[in-house]
Design an enzyme around this catalytic site. Structure first.
Site, PDB file in Angstrom:
ATOM      1  N   HIS A 196      31.775  60.448  43.816  1.00 14.24           N
ATOM      2  CA  HIS A 196      33.053  60.984  43.342  1.00 14.24           C
ATOM      3  C   HIS A 196      32.984  62.462  42.971  1.00 14.24           C
ATOM      4  O   HIS A 196      33.912  63.211  43.208  1.00 14.24           O
ATOM      5  CB  HIS A 196      33.550  60.163  42.154  1.00 14.24           C
ATOM      6  CG  HIS A 196      33.876  58.770  42.533  1.00 14.24           C
ATOM      7  ND1 HIS A 196      34.981  58.461  43.272  1.00 14.24           N
ATOM      8  CD2 HIS A 196      33.225  57.612  42.331  1.00 14.24           C
ATOM      9  CE1 HIS A 196      34.997  57.170  43.494  1.00 14.24           C
ATOM     10  NE2 HIS A 196      33.945  56.617  42.935  1.00 14.24           N
TER      11      HIS A 196
ATOM     12  N   GLU B 226      37.170  48.405  55.172  1.00 12.47           N
ATOM     13  CA  GLU B 226      35.985  48.961  54.524  1.00 12.47           C
ATOM     14  C   GLU B 226      34.946  47.883  54.240  1.00 12.47           C
ATOM     15  O   GLU B 226      33.843  48.182  53.799  1.00 12.47           O
ATOM     16  CB  GLU B 226      36.381  49.685  53.230  1.00 12.47           C
ATOM     17  CG  GLU B 226      37.186  48.820  52.285  1.00 12.47           C
ATOM     18  CD  GLU B 226      37.824  49.591  51.131  1.00 12.47           C
ATOM     19  OE1 GLU B 226      37.268  50.617  50.734  1.00 12.47           O
ATOM     20  OE2 GLU B 226      38.870  49.152  50.637  1.00 12.47           O
TER      21      GLU B 226
ATOM     22  N   ASP C 131      33.109  53.278  51.722  1.00 11.41           N
ATOM     23  CA  ASP C 131      32.667  51.941  51.363  1.00 11.41           C
ATOM     24  C   ASP C 131      32.133  51.185  52.570  1.00 11.41           C
ATOM     25  O   ASP C 131      31.179  50.421  52.458  1.00 11.41           O
ATOM     26  CB  ASP C 131      33.801  51.154  50.692  1.00 11.41           C
ATOM     27  CG  ASP C 131      33.822  51.396  49.186  1.00 11.41           C
ATOM     28  OD1 ASP C 131      32.759  51.745  48.636  1.00 11.41           O
ATOM     29  OD2 ASP C 131      34.884  51.237  48.562  1.00 11.41           O
TER      30      ASP C 131
ATOM     31  N   CYS D  56      40.130  57.278  56.757  1.00 13.13           N
ATOM     32  CA  CYS D  56      40.423  58.010  55.525  1.00 13.13           C
ATOM     33  C   CYS D  56      39.177  58.258  54.684  1.00 13.13           C
ATOM     34  O   CYS D  56      39.267  58.700  53.557  1.00 13.13           O
ATOM     35  CB  CYS D  56      41.495  57.314  54.705  1.00 13.13           C
ATOM     36  SG  CYS D  56      40.967  55.756  54.021  1.00 13.13           S
TER      37      CYS D  56
END
Lengths: 579, 90
Positions: free
Chosen positions: A190, A434, A458, A505
């Site tokens: 992140h 994912e 993921d 994405c």
């Protein structure tokens, strides 16, 4: 002598600045509960600590105002004000009178106000409640004679940490972050994602970092090569400055592409959209020429809240995003929260293995009330902008593993739509692909959705059984591995076979080389961190669709591993661009 | 004791900056000043206490002043609130 540490390049750009080590893993020493001295002496000790904290904070505010601007400084001015609060001092003095130590009295007084503020539903007050913890820690540190505490740097610095949570990264004043360097993590962690969206250079997975650097040490960060130069000499500093200049010139060139739609050289359209985290991302995304959003991470709307945001709060945010992208598609992913990204207002058990736990669609179906409130807000936002030129709302469900979850999610959506009295005609509903089981069921899933969005972050983690935050193994999950490209190719083909469009994405799409390979595999849309859009647009505009297709097929036929595929693709595309 | 109820004009409510303007004025008056919203009444000289009232634009808050020249102090404080406490309210 100059030493170089090498980590993984996580966000482009370069910077030279002093180091600020963000220490989050040093436990504060335990505080004494009862006072030893007389009441008066203890109260005086507390007052002088509050005064000292106040002057530290006032000094910090002045410095930040000069270097970063008044709006960045206001937070510290408010902090300084809190240390001078008469009611806070009264509460603490009462506790001391009852026998508490100054440390305990200060802690309880700050905590009392913190609890009062966090009881409010207001996001603003919840943030002030968190501020109080910060001020409390400063006061207690002063009382204990400690000089270093966790706080923001006082000048523009290279922020160094073992690992950064999204809220830590977001809470640092942007103007004070020259670059981010972490010892742990991977380019999909992140902190790296946030660094890219803020346009700050970053290096992650930099081994031996904390043992080697110290506060105030001058370093040069190269976010493209992943190199960290300690105490660079004048020549090296000049080289880096030249590189910064070069990148800025390149940026000005890319800016010229801003208003062109994404397409290959032969005019095959590929929508290039931005992944969005918060309303703050909207202006930069528009400035980068984003064509709508392929991923609005709505969970950030929930995570900074102590209480569930109301339907109206949510509608306001969703409408704002839709209005920012006239005529384009905006894909809202319903909140992807779980034990790895917990919500303060949803009580739940700790999980041993949060990435594999009750999160995403599983939490939606387990706690349908939160999910339905969000669906209601999304439908109301869609109704609010109906008939205007605002963006088209699409809804996407996260962490789908099997068909039954899509059916259950859709029936919630249909029920909420019926309650709201709206129809779902021409509302696009899609799923994130994912989870490997979903990827392998793409043919079946495609019959129930309008689109797929492949979430490569993921998907890579689950496909390779690799924790993406784990420095030692994160490299195993390389998006150039043939297994990844083959699987993505199959997902896209399955979607197209049933009339569903397919986007990507994950962060992978922001690498121009992979982006071109994804287009060669048939991707209709790429949604990425906004800062990558101009580079990807530029790369695609120089290649034909056939060149992308050939390059990826040849690479898959010839390359056995990521290195081979990467080299093949690079050679094919360089040849095409040169021609 | 003098008392008056006013509607808060500040668009983002009584957040830290305007609360500070008000708390400083209350402290400087030398009088005992409280502010209340609904059931809760707090010391107007305390920014933190004011924040805990969670006042939004349009909320009715009651200012009470106890001390010498209570009426004049109240006029002054209410004037500050109506003037936006240093913020644009129009």
């Amino acid at each position: 002598m100059t030493t170089t540490l090498t980590g993984r390049a996580a966000a482009p750009g370069a910077a030279v600045a002093p180091v600020f080590v963000l220490r989050t893993d040093v436990p504060a020493s335990p505080i004494p509960e009862r006072r030893r001295g007389a009441t008066d002496a203890e109260v005086a000790r507390l007052r002088s600590a509050l005064d000292a904290a106040r002057s530290q904070l006032a000094e910090l505010a002045t410095k930040v105002a000069e270097e970063a601007g008044q709006s960045e400084a206001e937070i510290f001015e408010a902090h300084a004000e809190f240390t001078a609060d008469p009611e806070l001092a009264n509460l603490a003095a009462d506790a001391i009178e009852d026998g508490a130590s100054a440390e305990r009295a200060a802690t309880s007084a700050f905590d009392t106000f913190r609890d009062l503020l966090s009881a409010s539903s207001s996001e603003y007050l919840a943030a002030r409640a968190a501020d109080l913890d910060d001020v409390r820690d400063r006061v207690v540190a002063i009382l204990q004679g400690r000089t270093t505490i966790v706080s923001a740097p006082e000048e523009r610095s290279v922020i160094v940490a073992r690992e950064l949570t999204p809220s830590q990264t977001a809470s640092l004043p942007k103007a004070l972050m020259a670059a981010l360097v972490t010892e742990m993590g991977s380019p999909t962690s992140h902190a790296a994602i946030l660094a890219r969206s803020l346009g700050i250079p970053a290096i992650v997975g930099c081994e031996d970092l904390l043992e080697t650097v110290e506060d105030g040490m001058h370093v040069a960060v190269d976010g493209r090569s992943g190199e960290l130069l300690l105490d660079p000499d004048e020549q090296q500093q000049a080289d880096i400055a030249a590189r910064i200049e070069e990148e800025e010139a390149r940026q000005r060139e890319l800016d010229k592409l801003k208003d062109q739609p994404g397409a290959t050289a032969d005019g095959h359209r590929v929508e290039l959209a931005a992944n969005l985290v918060s309303p703050e991302d909207l202006a930069p995304a528009l400035a980068s020429g984003a064509e709508g959003s392929g991923l609005v991470r709505t969970e950030f709307l929930f995570q900074e809240r102590r209480s569930e945001p109301s339907v109206d709060d949510q509608v306001g945010f969703y409408t704002q995003v839709l209005e920012a992208f006239p005529g384009q598609r905006v894909v809202f992913r319903t909140m992807d929260v779980g034990a790895d990204k917990p919500l303060p207002f949803v009580e739940r058990d700790a999980e041993e293995n949060p990435a594999l736990g009750l999160r995403g669609i599983r939490l939606h179906l387990d706690r349908p009330e939160l999910f339905r409130t969000q669906l209601r807000a999304l439908l109301r936002a869609r109704a609010a902008v109906a008939g205007t030129d605002a963006g088209r709302l699409a809804i996407m469900f996260p962490l789908i593993a099997k068909v039954s979850e899509v059916l259950a999610a859709r029936s919630h959506l249909e029920e909420v739509a019926a309650e709201e009295g709206v129809d779902l005609d021409d509302l696009e509903v899609g799923v994130m692909i994912e989870v490997p089981s979903a990827a392998l069921s793409a043919q079946q899933l495609a019959q129930h959705v309008d689109f797929f969005s492949i979430g490569t972050n993921d998907l890579l983690q689950y496909l390779f059984a690799v924790d993406r935050l784990q420095g030692g193994v994160a490299d195993i999950a390389d998006p150039f591995e043939p297994a990844v490209l083959r699987l993505i190719g199959e997902i896209i083909a399955a979607g197209h076979a049933h009339g569903a469009w397919v986007g990507v994405c994950g962060e992978t799409a922001s690498d121009p080389l992979i982006a071109a390979a994804l287009v060669g595999l048939g991707a209709d849309e790429l949604s990425m961190t906004r800062a990558a859009i101009p580079e990807v647009k530029d790369a695609l505009s120089q290649l034909t669709l056939a060149e992308c297709q050939e390059a990826v097929q040849q690479a898959l036929a010839a390359g056995d591993d990521a290195e081979g595929i990467r080299a093949q693709l690079a050679a094919a595309f360089t040849g095409s661009r040169g021609a | 004791m003098a008392q008056r109820t006013v509607a808060l004009p500040n668009p983002s409510g009584l957040h830290a900056r305007p609360a500070k303007v008000f708390a400083s004025a209350a402290a400087e008056s030398g009088a005992k000043v409280t502010v209340s919203k609904g059931e809760r009444e707090v010391n107007a000289a305390s920014v933190l206490s004011i924040l805990t009232l969670d006042c939004h634009q349009g909320d009715e808050i009651t200012i009470s002043v106890d001390g010498e020249d209570a009426e004049a102090t109240l006029d002054h404080l209410v004037g500050l609130i109506e003037g936006g406490l240093g913020e644009e309210t129009a």
